[in-house]
Design an enzyme around this catalytic site. Sequence first.
Site, mmCIF file in Angstrom:
data_model
loop_
_atom_site.group_PDB
_atom_site.id
_atom_site.type_symbol
_atom_site.label_atom_id
_atom_site.label_comp_id
_atom_site.label_asym_id
_atom_site.label_seq_id
_atom_site.Cartn_x
_atom_site.Cartn_y
_atom_site.Cartn_z
ATOM 1 N N HIS A 36 -4.045 4.211 4.379
ATOM 2 C CA HIS A 36 -5.047 3.212 4.629
ATOM 3 C C HIS A 36 -6.390 4.009 3.841
ATOM 4 O O HIS A 36 -7.063 3.366 3.344
ATOM 5 C CB HIS A 36 -5.246 2.847 6.183
ATOM 6 C CG HIS A 36 -6.254 1.735 6.447
ATOM 7 N ND1 HIS A 36 -6.266 0.509 5.989
ATOM 8 C CD2 HIS A 36 -7.469 2.208 6.888
ATOM 9 C CE1 HIS A 36 -7.486 -0.055 6.151
ATOM 10 N NE2 HIS A 36 -8.005 0.820 6.626
ATOM 11 N N ARG A 62 0.821 -1.188 -0.096
ATOM 12 C CA ARG A 62 0.006 -0.011 0.051
ATOM 13 C C ARG A 62 0.761 1.235 -0.010
ATOM 14 O O ARG A 62 1.527 1.647 1.262
ATOM 15 C CB ARG A 62 -0.932 -0.045 0.910
ATOM 16 C CG ARG A 62 -1.722 1.255 1.478
ATOM 17 C CD ARG A 62 -3.053 1.200 2.405
ATOM 18 N NE ARG A 62 -2.388 0.647 3.739
ATOM 19 C CZ ARG A 62 -1.787 1.419 4.806
ATOM 20 N NH1 ARG A 62 -1.441 2.656 4.571
ATOM 21 N NH2 ARG A 62 -1.635 0.549 5.972
ATOM 22 N N TYR A 86 3.892 5.194 11.273
ATOM 23 C CA TYR A 86 4.222 3.623 11.473
ATOM 24 C C TYR A 86 4.994 3.103 10.453
ATOM 25 O O TYR A 86 5.371 1.689 10.874
ATOM 26 C CB TYR A 86 2.961 3.068 11.858
ATOM 27 C CG TYR A 86 1.926 3.031 10.694
ATOM 28 C CD1 TYR A 86 1.951 2.219 9.773
ATOM 29 C CD2 TYR A 86 0.720 4.087 10.612
ATOM 30 C CE1 TYR A 86 1.026 2.256 8.463
ATOM 31 C CE2 TYR A 86 -0.124 3.969 9.576
ATOM 32 C CZ TYR A 86 0.062 3.187 8.505
ATOM 33 O OH TYR A 86 -0.845 3.398 7.653
#
Length: 386
Positions: free
Chosen positions: A285, A281, A294
């Site tokens: 998100h 990805r 993160y």
Amino acid sequence: MTHVPDGEFGPDLAEVFGPQQSDGGPELVQLLTPEGERTHHAEFDMDFSAEQLRGFYRDMVLTRRIDTESTALQRHGELGIWAQLLGQEAAQIGSGRALRPQDFAFPTYREHGVAWCRGLDPLKLLGLFRGVDQSSWDPAETNFAPYTIIIGAQALHATGYAMGIQRDGAVGTGDPERDAATIGYFGDGASSQGDVNEAFIFAASYNAPVVFFCQNNQWAISEPFERQSRIPLYQRALGFGFPGVRVDGNDVMATYAVTQAALQRAREGSGPTLIEAYTYRMGAHTTTDDPTRYRLSDDVENWKLKDPIARVEAYLRRNGLIDEQFTDALTVEADQLGERLRAGVKELADPSPLSVFDHVYAELPPELAEQRDGYAEYLASFEGAH
């Protein structure tokens, strides 16, 4: 019972499965390298026409434009939220183009490329994310189910539908116009949900004609894949009694070939398959997420070198299958699509507040009718107010 330390493979697991590798491991099915070089695979090799490859390239370019345009629209306040697919175009176009008209797809909330393959006007997707409808397309017309927000629920829907067409006699007849399968999309995070594992059990028990297509983009929102599974996801299928395969999810050729084989296996009556499309990805998100909190930028830069669109373009140019005239025309088409989305999203009509009561029941029960009438009276009290 052998104790397995957190974050490590026990010696028994390592011996059986080998270490997890950041590049997908030697078991990765690949037909086109990140550099655009054609490779071959003993089980899933196939020939592609120039027209087919140009079609894949066009699909991915336009799907990416839908994604980037929609992200910008959300940033401008025109959409409430948007789930990006950046970097996952090959997984979606390759699998989506492998579907036959009679097959049925059950998406998550990120399958914009599959929606494109099923002929959906992307403005219908924007209506959902703008909040003016609850999916305005007809699943019976497109064989594409509404987006599913509940993580993993669509795996059960895909399995149940597959069991239905099985009982309707639309599996294993030998008629390519009749035999059908379903495909259920989900992410690596959803593989940890009970619904997905229950779907595996039902599919295996009833030999359902379903393909489970997991886009392993390495992150379940902010949780890395390493915290979700001690083994590669595709190997979980063996525990349920059906085959699994890991494909390079950034390789549209390999994704198409693997999905086509799995769907045909299902249509013939040989049961379910789990496909793990190993991808990444590249974006957030959703537009409410900040991935810089993160994950490492080095990882993102690494995966940029595996861009699914760039590798197909490199192959097409190297083999003289596209020229500047083709790419210029595609750029114009993408710009026109973007312009249509920008103009069209503002023309989407706001729903009537009372429409929330529609389509809940076949016949509206008295208590709900009373609530509707009360709400209508409340809304009417504002008429003429300044």
